[in-house]
Design a protein around this motif. Sequence first.
Motif, PDB file in Angstrom:
ATOM      1  N   GLU A   1       0.843  -1.205   0.000  1.00 16.79           N
ATOM      2  CA  GLU A   1       0.000   0.000   0.000  1.00 16.79           C
ATOM      3  C   GLU A   1       0.872   1.247   0.000  1.00 16.79           C
ATOM      4  OE1 GLU A   1      -2.922   0.453   3.138  1.00 16.79           O
ATOM      5  OE2 GLU A   1      -3.851   2.139   2.089  1.00 16.79           O
ATOM      6  N   ARG A   2       0.437   2.185  -0.832  1.00 17.31           N
ATOM      7  CA  ARG A   2       1.163   3.469  -0.911  1.00 17.31           C
ATOM      8  C   ARG A   2       0.150   4.602  -0.887  1.00 17.31           C
ATOM      9  NH1 ARG A   2      -1.695   5.801  -4.429  1.00 17.31           N
ATOM     10  NH2 ARG A   2      -1.954   4.882  -6.416  1.00 17.31           N
TER      11      ARG A   2
ATOM     12  N   THR B   1      -3.071  13.606  -6.676  1.00 16.74           N
ATOM     13  CA  THR B   1      -2.839  14.173  -8.005  1.00 16.74           C
ATOM     14  C   THR B   1      -1.776  15.265  -7.943  1.00 16.74           C
ATOM     15  OG1 THR B   1      -5.142  13.705  -8.507  1.00 16.74           O
ATOM     16  CG2 THR B   1      -4.020  15.221  -9.981  1.00 16.74           C
TER      17      THR B   1
ATOM     18  N   ASP C   1      -4.755  15.722   4.216  1.00 18.15           N
ATOM     19  CA  ASP C   1      -4.870  14.365   4.766  1.00 18.15           C
ATOM     20  C   ASP C   1      -4.234  14.324   6.151  1.00 18.15           C
ATOM     21  OD1 ASP C   1      -6.118  12.859   2.647  1.00 18.15           O
ATOM     22  OD2 ASP C   1      -4.298  13.238   1.489  1.00 18.15           O
TER      23      ASP C   1
ATOM     24  N   ARG D   1      -9.329  12.596   6.464  1.00 18.38           N
ATOM     25  CA  ARG D   1      -9.122  13.889   5.811  1.00 18.38           C
ATOM     26  C   ARG D   1      -9.639  14.991   6.723  1.00 18.38           C
ATOM     27  NH1 ARG D   1      -7.548  14.471   0.866  1.00 18.38           N
ATOM     28  NH2 ARG D   1      -8.263  16.597   1.068  1.00 18.38           N
TER      29      ARG D   1
ATOM     30  N   LYS E   1     -14.176   9.762  -1.146  1.00 18.00           N
ATOM     31  CA  LYS E   1     -13.405   8.847  -1.990  1.00 18.00           C
ATOM     32  C   LYS E   1     -14.255   7.614  -2.249  1.00 18.00           C
ATOM     33  CE  LYS E   1      -9.320   9.724  -3.545  1.00 18.00           C
ATOM     34  NZ  LYS E   1      -8.418   9.171  -4.542  1.00 18.00           N
TER      35      LYS E   1
ATOM     36  N   LYS F   1     -11.810  10.671  -6.364  1.00 15.00           N
ATOM     37  CA  LYS F   1     -12.025  11.757  -5.417  1.00 15.00           C
ATOM     38  C   LYS F   1     -13.203  12.585  -5.903  1.00 15.00           C
ATOM     39  CE  LYS F   1      -9.120  15.215  -3.208  1.00 15.00           C
ATOM     40  NZ  LYS F   1      -7.868  15.931  -3.443  1.00 15.00           N
TER      41      LYS F   1
HETATM   42  P1  AMP Z   1      -6.672  12.279  -5.886  1.00 16.72           P
HETATM   43  O1  AMP Z   1      -6.791  13.693  -5.596  1.00 16.72           O
HETATM   44  O2  AMP Z   1      -7.759  11.695  -6.684  1.00 16.72           O
HETATM   45  O3  AMP Z   1      -5.339  12.134  -6.422  1.00 16.72           O
HETATM   46  O4  AMP Z   1      -6.744  11.527  -4.515  1.00 16.72           O
HETATM   47  C1  AMP Z   1      -5.774  11.700  -3.549  1.00 16.72           C
HETATM   48  C2  AMP Z   1      -6.322  11.338  -2.210  1.00 16.72           C
HETATM   49  O5  AMP Z   1      -6.568   9.932  -2.124  1.00 16.72           O
HETATM   50  C3  AMP Z   1      -5.378  11.621  -1.091  1.00 16.72           C
HETATM   51  O6  AMP Z   1      -5.402  12.977  -0.731  1.00 16.72           O
HETATM   52  C4  AMP Z   1      -5.888  10.691  -0.005  1.00 16.72           C
HETATM   53  O7  AMP Z   1      -6.985  11.273   0.656  1.00 16.72           O
HETATM   54  C5  AMP Z   1      -6.389   9.505  -0.790  1.00 16.72           C
HETATM   55  N1  AMP Z   1      -5.436   8.378  -0.775  1.00 16.72           N
HETATM   56  C6  AMP Z   1      -4.546   8.021  -1.715  1.00 16.72           C
HETATM   57  N2  AMP Z   1      -3.890   6.907  -1.337  1.00 16.72           N
HETATM   58  C7  AMP Z   1      -4.361   6.575  -0.115  1.00 16.72           C
HETATM   59  C8  AMP Z   1      -4.097   5.523   0.818  1.00 16.72           C
HETATM   60  N3  AMP Z   1      -3.219   4.567   0.569  1.00 16.72           N
HETATM   61  N4  AMP Z   1      -4.787   5.521   1.971  1.00 16.72           N
HETATM   62  C9  AMP Z   1      -5.699   6.468   2.261  1.00 16.72           C
HETATM   63  N5  AMP Z   1      -6.004   7.469   1.413  1.00 16.72           N
HETATM   64  C10 AMP Z   1      -5.348   7.514   0.240  1.00 16.72           C
END
Ligand code: AMP
Length: 492
Positions: free
Chosen positions: A294-295, A299, A377, A391, A398, A403
Amino acid sequence: MLELFEKAKLYKNRAAIVSDNTTYSYDDLITKSSVVAANLLNNTADLKEARIAFLVPPSFEYVAVQWGIWAAGGIAVPLCVQHPLPSMEYVIQDSGAMVIIVHEDFHELLKPLEANSNIEIRTLKEIFKNHSSVLPDLVPDRRAMMLYTSGTTNKPKGVVTTHAIIQSQITTLVDAWEWTKEDYILNILPLHHVHGIINVLSCALWSGACCEFHAKFSAKEVWSAILSGKMSLFMAVPTIYYKLIAFWEGEDKENQLQMSEAASGLRLMVSGSAALPVPVLEKWKSITGQTLLERYGMTEIGMGLSNSYRGERRPGYVGLPLPGVEMRLVDKDRNILDKDMPGEIEIKGPCVFKEYWRKEEATKKAFTKDGWFMTGDIAMLHDGMYKILGRDSVDIIKSGGYKISALEIEDVLRGHHDIDDCAVVGVEDEEWGEVVAACLLTSNKALDLNELSDWAKTKLPGYKIPRKYIIQNKLPRNVLGKVTKNKLKTLF
Ligand code: AMP
Ligand code: MCA
């Protein structure tokens, strides 16, 4: 020339892309993207960061167009094939794209745009017409791509990255996850987000590996690809692993054994874009022997934190900052926090985006005075590893790894003649992470919710449509008149 292209030239006739059962080499990709670039340049020297939107399903053609835009000096603005016209129109207008490259299947859909503006729509057939041109010399600091992301404002914002930022996002992952040219990855993710574009497609092409596209996710097709024995890597959102598990559970014992055996042979399986529930990680491990890595990413930053490829992968944690990524946790007053204290993640480094397109104020507000990007986050450092706790905004949802801004959906719903007011929240869900839920105020006692959803589908992508509704006489509000969304969640 960009290092990505220089590398591709060296990979020559190695397989780069598999799509529609056809294999395309790196040479094919260089040739085709040069043709796209020449047609876009149309005897000019350089697109000079003109925004070129493109609506092409995941395929060799998608990549040839993306690289062609880059080679001609333009900014690539991918549109999503699953979006209704108003969502695309917003991106096209906001980005100021005057040229849209479109796959023939979607030409009809976009025609209304051409009729009402100076926008030029060019089909793949036109853009792939034989043509050659001297290509501009590109410096890495040029703007290269714009991806639209939802935030705490009602409309999505264009996140701009340069070639240098993209390269940094790619190379960090190539090193951390030990990509080589022998790798083979399946890409079933949408190609208007970082996960599908950078982590899967671009890392593969940087490394000389092969990326196979399926235009749309299907659990059956993914399992078939795993069973083919070609794949060495797989990356997906938690919902996809949930669906793959459900499919496996529906098979007979003999098939299950074969599927498990095949999946155990991959060298790496990654989960991200949303929190990976520990039961999903455990179930996947029990059926495939694979501990999902998991990572955490966004964006605006590409990937920030990752569990280890060779070391510990701790369930429920996202590991440590990737090389080159600076990270800190801060409290509400922006004081740096110690371990075991929950705080907001702030990120610095060459992977961080350049700006929100034509939103100077929003860009300024996203960074601290000393240049840290504020992610919104909340995380905590515990026993040497970071754990994401949630968040800071209830207005960001999500769902299925996408998102979604609650405010954007509320805005659309309020535009329906039967809706007097509404509030949208994300409600926890085993399969989707969260599902979109709307509380409506209406004076129409006979309001048909299916009709409302169908109407919303003409305005919003499918994943933004509420899956749950309740109708109330009033919205729960605090003394200041603000809707108390956490209270609202309990009503669902
Ligand atoms: P996006 O803006 O669509 O790129 O989504 C990014 C958001 O996804 C981050 O700010 C986190 O809230 C969430 N996210 C991404 N990876 C994880 C993870 N492994 N665990 C929890 N939240 C994540
Ligand atoms: C679809 N359905 C849903 C949702 N979406 N139900 C509830 N919530 C949803 N969000 C329903 C549909 O209504 C339909 O129901 C059924 O599911 C199948 O719909 P379909 O559109 O075919 O769904 P799918 O193709 O199975 O989609 C699931 C998916 C997709 C593959 C998980 O959501 C997806 O591709 N997610 C990945 C998004 C992603 O890449 N995000 C990365 C951004 P019915 O059958 O009843 O009609 S984040 C990022 O890039 C950052 C940097 C990061 O960290 O990675």
